[in-house]
Design a protein around this motif. Structure first.
Motif, PDB file in Angstrom:
ATOM      1  N   ARG A 168       3.761  41.025 -32.570  1.00 46.88           N
ATOM      2  CA  ARG A 168       3.921  41.890 -33.735  1.00 46.88           C
ATOM      3  C   ARG A 168       5.351  41.804 -34.265  1.00 46.88           C
ATOM      4  O   ARG A 168       5.574  41.788 -35.476  1.00 46.88           O
ATOM      5  N   CYS A 171      -6.153  36.814 -48.694  1.00 48.24           N
ATOM      6  CA  CYS A 171      -5.990  35.354 -48.678  1.00 48.24           C
ATOM      7  C   CYS A 171      -6.489  34.761 -49.997  1.00 48.24           C
ATOM      8  O   CYS A 171      -7.633  34.988 -50.393  1.00 48.24           O
ATOM      9  N   PRO A 209      -4.663  38.431 -40.211  1.00 43.93           N
ATOM     10  CA  PRO A 209      -4.319  39.087 -41.480  1.00 43.93           C
ATOM     11  C   PRO A 209      -5.583  39.453 -42.243  1.00 43.93           C
ATOM     12  O   PRO A 209      -6.648  38.894 -42.002  1.00 43.93           O
ATOM     13  N   GLY A 228       5.884  38.635 -36.243  1.00 44.84           N
ATOM     14  CA  GLY A 228       5.135  38.529 -37.486  1.00 44.84           C
ATOM     15  C   GLY A 228       4.098  37.445 -37.479  1.00 44.84           C
ATOM     16  O   GLY A 228       3.753  36.921 -38.530  1.00 44.84           O
ATOM     17  N   CYS A 250      -0.321  29.003 -37.809  1.00 46.76           N
ATOM     18  CA  CYS A 250      -1.035  29.271 -39.064  1.00 46.76           C
ATOM     19  C   CYS A 250      -2.136  28.241 -39.291  1.00 46.76           C
ATOM     20  O   CYS A 250      -3.235  28.575 -39.746  1.00 46.76           O
ATOM     21  N   THR A 287       3.708  35.102 -45.108  1.00 49.83           N
ATOM     22  CA  THR A 287       4.691  35.912 -44.376  1.00 49.83           C
ATOM     23  C   THR A 287       4.104  36.487 -43.089  1.00 49.83           C
ATOM     24  O   THR A 287       4.847  36.920 -42.202  1.00 49.83           O
ATOM     25  N   TYR A 288       2.800  36.498 -42.967  1.00 50.54           N
ATOM     26  CA  TYR A 288       2.180  36.953 -41.719  1.00 50.54           C
ATOM     27  C   TYR A 288       2.543  36.043 -40.550  1.00 50.54           C
ATOM     28  O   TYR A 288       2.376  36.428 -39.395  1.00 50.54           O
ATOM     29  N   TRP A 289       3.009  34.826 -40.854  1.00 51.51           N
ATOM     30  CA  TRP A 289       3.373  33.884 -39.775  1.00 51.51           C
ATOM     31  C   TRP A 289       4.876  33.595 -39.759  1.00 51.51           C
ATOM     32  O   TRP A 289       5.296  32.581 -39.260  1.00 51.51           O
TER      33      TRP A 289
END
Length: 611
Positions: A18, A31, A26, A21, A94, A79-81
């Motif tokens: 977490r 997406c 997600p 990131g 990713c 940005t989730y990765w």
């Protein structure tokens, strides 16, 4: 820095993930990419704009930032990765997530229908216009809903719509007065008159026009062939027709190859306008026009042409096409039996005033300026004609059904009824605002009857068995008479007229003759055709009737006098015996049969009797 744990591989979610990131779950709603499936090492997905892509799964990591997710929404999604400490992008993690989403979407179905530009049937009662960047969905209640290509790809089943540059453009629907104007413009040309009720080729052309704008929606989609004399203004007319269809159709075609044609129509559902559709002038090998005629036959009914091809990866791809075509030519190629039932033919006469009949010489001939002005207005009217067709699709279907019922009631064949009903319904939708009633349909049958009668007189379609039998009878033998080779038919005619004939010549071609009565008592003569024989193989080698036995059985459909019957094994020259088929010759003899009836018992020809 500790390696992030790949929870997609089955690890536990941790506080470390977490913080980095890289949490791999997600919200899919955020997406901008739609995941479509996988096939081996390949993954299928749709880009944010709606483009369908197929890529190697191992190459996805290098494409994420600069290609697949390069749009603003995509960059935000990545940005989730990203690590919260050093802002590094975990590309491999990713990519694993990306490929897993494609696998979760299921095995890519190569049979799934891919639709390109044109008009398509949707849900029951729905008409879908695929206009490139979105689909417009016309509902039964008359409302319309626009759906982006990407949103249409989110459906887990059903057809896939390919992304194209915006092309078809419907406008405000045209009025019946606009439709009457279109019909009136065709009177600038001199079509062959078809009857005393006023029907001409201009009415047939007007009827074809609206149905063609409905693409794949009609169940039966007729084609139109214009046979034109020199000096008839054929190319100018085709330019006007193309202008009227320009909101939906592609280019006006006047030269093409087989491969180019297939590539241009692949996946489309829109009208085709073909000028200079002339028969090949070469050495007898089929030219480009002859090659595409088979595609037109398939495009006219059902789901249209569906051609399966292998790809370089060992898979299978489909190439489809559906819709109506208009062709114009001075000397078009002959239509085969199947295509002739799907094509309406009209004739365009020369415009030279000296050639006009007296009643037409007072008519004012259209000037070039008049035709140019009409073509310009036609192009402006085209989007409105398309809208009228789309909004009137349900009425068109109902009118076709009503008209077909009236034609069947008038004892017309179902295929002829399909053709005429489509033209009649199209003309009505173009020029009127009210549905066709049963009473009006019965009256319209009389209006369209001259076209029915002309089709009977010039019908290109015939019985396949009769066609094959004619081919056999005109086959040359090694017998001569007056420096001319005799055909099989010549020998049979001489035999029927009690002349001396070398019957072994016929046996060498897999044929025998029998003058007795058949099993049902019908008198001869009969042509006995072996089921298998080298001579018949030679005769049918370069034809479409290679299965000659089954083809000859189609003669039975011509009526009781043409019925065939099976024959027991007989010798047809040296070699083993073969079963055969007895074909009646009486309907095909020019002179009355003059031979003395055989004493052979009815229906039992044998090798003990020469015939």
């Amino acid at each position: 820095m500790d390696e992030p744990i790949d929870t997609l591989a089955g690890g536990d979610e941790t506080e470390t993930e977490r913080k980095l990131g890289v949490f791999p779950k997600p919200p899919l709603a955020e997406c901008p990419v739609v995941f479509l499936g996988y096939d081996g090492g390949k993954v299928f997905f749709a880009m944010p704009q709606g483009e369908i892509r197929c890529e190697q799964a191992r190459q996805i990591a290098g494409m994420l930032k600069t290609d697949i997710f390069c749009c603003e929404a995509g960059q935000a999604f990545l940005t989730y990765w990203r690590s919260s400490d050093d802002d590094k992008f975990a590309a491999q993690l990713c990519a694993v997530w990306f490929n897993r989403q494609c696998r979760d979407a299921g095995k890519w179905d190569t049979r799934r229908v891919m639709r390109s530009l044109g008009v398509w049937p949707g849900e029951p009662g729905e008409v879908v216009l695929h206009k490139g960047d979105e689909t417009l969905r016309y509902q039964p209640d008359g409302s319309m809903m626009a759906v982006s290509i990407l949103d249409s790809l989110r459906a887990t089943s059903g057809p896939l719509y390919r992304l194209f540059p915006p092309a078809p453009r419907p406008g405000e629907p045209a009025t019946a007065a606009d439709g009457q104007w279109v019909r009136d413009q065709f009177d600038m040309w001199r079509f062959e008159a078809l009857g005393e009720e006023g029907l001409t080729g201009a009415d047939v052309l007007a009827g074809w026009l609206i149905g063609a704008l409905l693409g794949a929606v009609p169940h039966f989609r007729p084609h139109l062939l214009i046979r034109a004399l020199q000096g008839s203004g054929k190319t100018t007319l085709m330019t006007l027709v193309h202008a009227l269809l320009s909101s939906l159709s592609g280019d006006l075609i006047n030269s093409f190859s087989d491969a180019g044609w297939r590539a241009d129509i692949a996946g489309m559902a829109r009208p085709l306008v073909v000028d200079e559709a002339e028969a090949d002038k070469g050495d007898g090998a089929p030219g480009a026009v002859e090659q595409v005629l088979n595609y037109l036959r398939l495009m006219a009914t059902g789901a249209g042409q569906n051609r399966k091809m292998g790809d370089v990866g060992g898979g299978v791809t489909s190439q489809t096409a559906v819709g109506s075509a208009i062709l114009a030519a001075i000397l078009p190629p002959p239509l085969d039996n199947a295509l002739a039932t799907r094509v309406a033919e009209i004739k365009l006469l020369a415009l030279n005033e000296s050639d006009l009949p007296p009643e037409d010489r007072t008519r004012t001939m259209a000037t070039d300026e008049t035709i140019l002005a009409a073509t310009a207005r036609a192009r402006d009217l085209a989007p409105r004609l398309l809208a009228r067709a789309l909004l009137g699709a349900r009425r068109y279907h109902a009118d076709v059904s009503t008209m077909k019922a009236a034609l069947i009631e008038a004892k017309e064949s179902p295929r002829t009824a399909d053709l005429i009903a489509a033209l009649a319904a199209g003309r009505r939708l173009l020029m009127t605002d009210t549905p066709l009633t049963s009473e009006e349909a019965a009256s319209d049958v009389w209006f369209w009857r001259p076209l029915l009668e002309r089709r009977d007189q010039t019908q290109g379609a015939s019985n396949p068995g009769a066609d094959l039998l004619a081919h056999i009878l005109t086959w040359p033998t090694d017998q001569h008479s007056n420096d001319r080779k005799l055909t099989i038919g010549d020998l049979i005619a001489k035999w029927a007229d009690n002349e001396e004939v070398n019957l072994s010549v016929l046996k060498n071609h897999g044929l025998r003759l029998y003058e007795g009565a058949g099993p049902d008592g019908r008198l001869g003569p009969w042509l006995l055709v072996a089921n298998k024989h080298p001579g018949l193989t030679r005769i049918t080698a370069r034809t479409q009737w290679k299965d000659h036995r089954s083809t000859l059985e189609y003669l039975d459909q011509l009526g009781p006098d043409d019925r065939t019957w099976p024959v027991k094994p007989l010798h047809y020259g040296p070699g083993e015996k073969h079963r055969g088929l007895a074909v009646p010759l009486a309907p095909r003899l020019e002179k009355p049969f003059r031979r003395v009836p055989s004493t052979v018992p009815n229906g039992v020809p044998s090798d003990g009797h020469e015939f």
